[in-house]
Design a protein around this motif. Structure first.
Motif, short mmCIF file in Angstrom:
data_model
loop_
_atom_site.label_atom_id
_atom_site.label_comp_id
_atom_site.label_asym_id
_atom_site.label_seq_id
_atom_site.Cartn_x
_atom_site.Cartn_y
_atom_site.Cartn_z
N GLY A 34 0.82 -1.20 0.00
CA GLY A 34 0.00 0.00 0.00
C GLY A 34 0.86 1.25 0.00
N SER A 35 0.23 2.38 0.25
CA SER A 35 0.94 3.66 0.27
C SER A 35 1.58 3.91 1.62
CB SER A 35 -0.05 4.80 -0.04
OG SER A 35 -0.67 4.63 -1.29
N ASP A 36 2.70 4.60 1.59
CA ASP A 36 3.29 5.12 2.81
C ASP A 36 2.52 6.39 3.15
OD1 ASP A 36 4.78 6.40 4.77
OD2 ASP A 36 6.71 5.95 3.86
N LEU A 37 1.71 6.36 4.19
CA LEU A 37 0.82 7.48 4.49
C LEU A 37 1.57 8.76 4.82
CD1 LEU A 37 -2.05 5.76 6.53
CD2 LEU A 37 -1.96 6.30 4.09
N SER A 38 2.83 8.67 5.17
CA SER A 38 3.60 9.87 5.46
C SER A 38 4.01 10.60 4.18
CB SER A 38 4.85 9.54 6.28
OG SER A 38 5.77 8.78 5.51
N GLU A 39 3.93 9.91 3.04
CA GLU A 39 4.40 10.50 1.78
C GLU A 39 3.34 10.50 0.69
OE1 GLU A 39 7.85 8.25 0.72
OE2 GLU A 39 9.05 8.98 2.41
N ILE A 40 2.08 10.33 1.05
CA ILE A 40 1.03 10.25 0.02
C ILE A 40 1.00 11.51 -0.84
CG2 ILE A 40 -0.44 8.63 1.26
CD1 ILE A 40 -2.12 11.06 2.17
N TYR A 41 0.56 11.33 -2.07
CA TYR A 41 0.39 12.39 -3.07
C TYR A 41 1.71 12.98 -3.55
CZ TYR A 41 -4.39 12.30 -1.13
OH TYR A 41 -5.63 11.91 -0.68
N ALA A 42 2.84 12.45 -3.12
CA ALA A 42 4.13 13.00 -3.54
C ALA A 42 4.21 13.03 -5.07
CB ALA A 42 5.28 12.18 -2.97
N SER A 43 4.83 14.06 -5.60
CA SER A 43 4.89 14.23 -7.05
C SER A 43 5.66 13.09 -7.70
CB SER A 43 5.55 15.56 -7.41
OG SER A 43 6.87 15.60 -6.92
N TRP A 44 5.36 12.85 -8.97
CA TRP A 44 5.97 11.73 -9.70
C TRP A 44 7.40 12.02 -10.13
CZ3 TRP A 44 7.61 12.92 -14.62
CH2 TRP A 44 7.03 14.04 -15.23
N TRP A 45 7.82 13.28 -10.01
CA TRP A 45 9.16 13.63 -10.44
C TRP A 45 10.22 12.96 -9.57
CZ3 TRP A 45 6.34 18.68 -10.19
CH2 TRP A 45 5.89 19.08 -11.45
N THR A 46 11.12 12.25 -10.19
CA THR A 46 12.27 11.69 -9.49
C THR A 46 13.34 12.77 -9.39
OG1 THR A 46 13.28 10.91 -11.54
CG2 THR A 46 11.74 9.40 -10.43
N PRO A 47 14.40 12.56 -8.61
CA PRO A 47 15.45 13.58 -8.48
C PRO A 47 16.04 14.04 -9.81
CG PRO A 47 15.70 11.95 -6.75
CD PRO A 47 14.60 11.44 -7.66
N ASP A 48 16.01 13.17 -10.81
CA ASP A 48 16.59 13.53 -12.11
C ASP A 48 15.85 14.69 -12.79
OD1 ASP A 48 18.44 11.54 -11.81
OD2 ASP A 48 17.34 10.07 -13.02
N TYR A 49 14.60 14.92 -12.40
CA TYR A 49 13.81 15.96 -13.06
C TYR A 49 14.08 17.34 -12.48
CZ TYR A 49 11.02 12.49 -15.55
OH TYR A 49 10.61 11.48 -16.38
N TYR A 50 14.70 17.42 -11.34
CA TYR A 50 14.95 18.71 -10.71
C TYR A 50 16.27 19.26 -11.23
CZ TYR A 50 11.08 17.48 -7.67
OH TYR A 50 9.83 17.13 -7.19
N ASN A 51 16.21 19.88 -12.40
CA ASN A 51 17.40 20.48 -12.97
C ASN A 51 17.00 21.53 -14.00
OD1 ASN A 51 17.60 19.26 -15.88
ND2 ASN A 51 17.16 17.50 -14.56
N ILE A 52 17.88 22.46 -14.24
CA ILE A 52 17.57 23.60 -15.09
C ILE A 52 17.30 23.18 -16.54
CG2 ILE A 52 20.00 24.09 -15.60
CD1 ILE A 52 19.26 27.08 -15.52
N GLN A 53 17.97 22.13 -16.99
CA GLN A 53 17.74 21.69 -18.37
C GLN A 53 16.29 21.22 -18.57
OE1 GLN A 53 20.44 20.79 -16.57
NE2 GLN A 53 22.04 21.85 -17.74
#
Length: 362
Positions: A185-204
């Motif tokens: 099931g879901s980890d209730l402490s992190e529900i709804y977290a965005s689908w972006w993985t760390p690779d998506y957080y970049n200026i490019q």
């Protein structure tokens, strides 16, 4: 076999089929009520792998039946909060009740449930703290407008329209059978977290996907935006602050990236937005149970490597904001202080080299 016998046999078959269908539907309904994957009737069953991924349908049940004394309210600016951080740093058992793109009316709808004294949640614990993302761009929405149509049967007290829930095949297969089969099931402490993985957080990635708004021929003023901003505050937000003086309200202006301010300029809302920020801050600061935070002058806002688009920041920033709620960093305590922060924000925007940013081939 004569016609009479044939008719009796058909009637028996017909009523047998009806009885089978009714029994099958009753069993489905009973299973849904027992497991209750939307938490509409009771607290979660211990050990069941609940999947929580539907804000519209699952938030009201969580607001009623979870055990909590803190809640997170607001748009997708709140989805990457980890409720374990609130427990660790602030001592609150917190439930995340985010609505992506939330309008003030969405906040009102869920807060009305949060503060319902007849609910299991309020019968169990008083409401200690609300952590509220104040998204200025949504404050000019109609006071009765929600971002998406609500599944009313999950928000009202009418048991008869619950048939839409207890006899729903998606509920049965996607929220009961699927998690049982997968065993996760879901980890209730992190529900709804965005689908972006760390690779998506970049200026490019940000600049590759960024769509610059067209330059508006209209320049909006404070007079264009403050009446609806005032109406939304007074109808959808401030009543909860006023009626619950023992609850601490942590309002914060999320740290959108520097591109957000460029969008405001392009769309003609730049000066109007500054007026909104000051007005909202002044109104909120009237209350002793309000803690106000302005995160938009953080150094991180000019580094697009902290973002996945023009406004959505990486989870590490969510963690940092919780630390600030704990130690009062970035807290605003007066109208004058807010004005200074907005002046600082204006300086950051005016000195940023947008020409250089847009001249590169991303």
């Amino acid at each position: 076999m004569n016609n009479s016998d044939s008719q009796k046999k058909l009637n028996k078959l017909f009523w047998g089929l009806i009885a089978f269908v009714v029994l099958a539907l009753a069993l489905v309904a009973a299973l849904v009520v027992y497991v209750d994957p939307f938490f509409h009737y009771h607290t979660p069953l211990k050990g069941f792998p609940y999947v929580v991924d539907n804000q519209l349908s699952q938030n009201p049940g969580m607001a009623v039946n979870m055990d909590y004394n803190g809640c997170i309210i607001g748009s997708s600016m709140t989805v990457n909060f980890d409720t374990d951080d609130f427990k660790e740093l602030l001592g609150y058992d917190t439930v995340k009740l985010s609505y992506s793109g939330a309008y003030p009316k969405d906040d009102y709808n869920i807060l009305s449930i949060v503060f319902d004294e007849s609910s299991h949640a309020r019968q169990t614990q008083p409401m200690g703290a609300v952590f509220f993302a104040m998204d200025i761009p949504t404050m000019t929405a109609d006071t009765e407008e929600t971002k998406y149509p609500l599944p009313e049967h999950l928000y009202d007290d009418n048991i008869f329209n619950d048939v839409k829930y207890v006899l729903n095949k998606d509920v049965l297969f996607q929220y009961i059978f699927r998690p049982v089969i997968q065993g996760k099931g879901s980890d209730l402490s992190e529900i709804y977290a965005s689908w972006w993985t760390p690779d998506y957080y970049n200026i490019q990635w940000v600049m590759h996907t960024y769509e610059e708004p067209e330059k508006s021929d209209v320049v909006y003023t404070a007079d264009d935006v403050l009446p609806m901003t005032q109406a939304n505050l007074e109808k959808n937000i401030l009543p909860f602050v006023e009626e619950n003086p023992e609850t601490q309200f942590y309002f914060f202006f999320p740290p959108y990236s520097i591109l957000y301010w460029h969008n405001l300029k392009q769309e003609g809302f730049y000066e109007a937005a500054f007026a909104q920020y000051q007005y909202v801050a002044d109104r909120l600061l009237e209350y002793d149970n309000v803690h106000l935070f302005y995160f938009q002058t953080m150094d991180e806002v000019t580094d697009l490597n902290n973002y996945a688009d023009y406004s959505h920041y990486k989870p590490e920033i969510n963690r940092y904001m919780v630390e600030c709620f704990s130690d009062d960093s970035h807290r605003i305590t007066s109208s004058e202080q807010m004005a200074k922060e907005l002046t600082k924000m204006r300086g950051i925007v005016e000195s940023f080299d947008y020409e250089e940013l847009f001249s590169q081939d991303w």
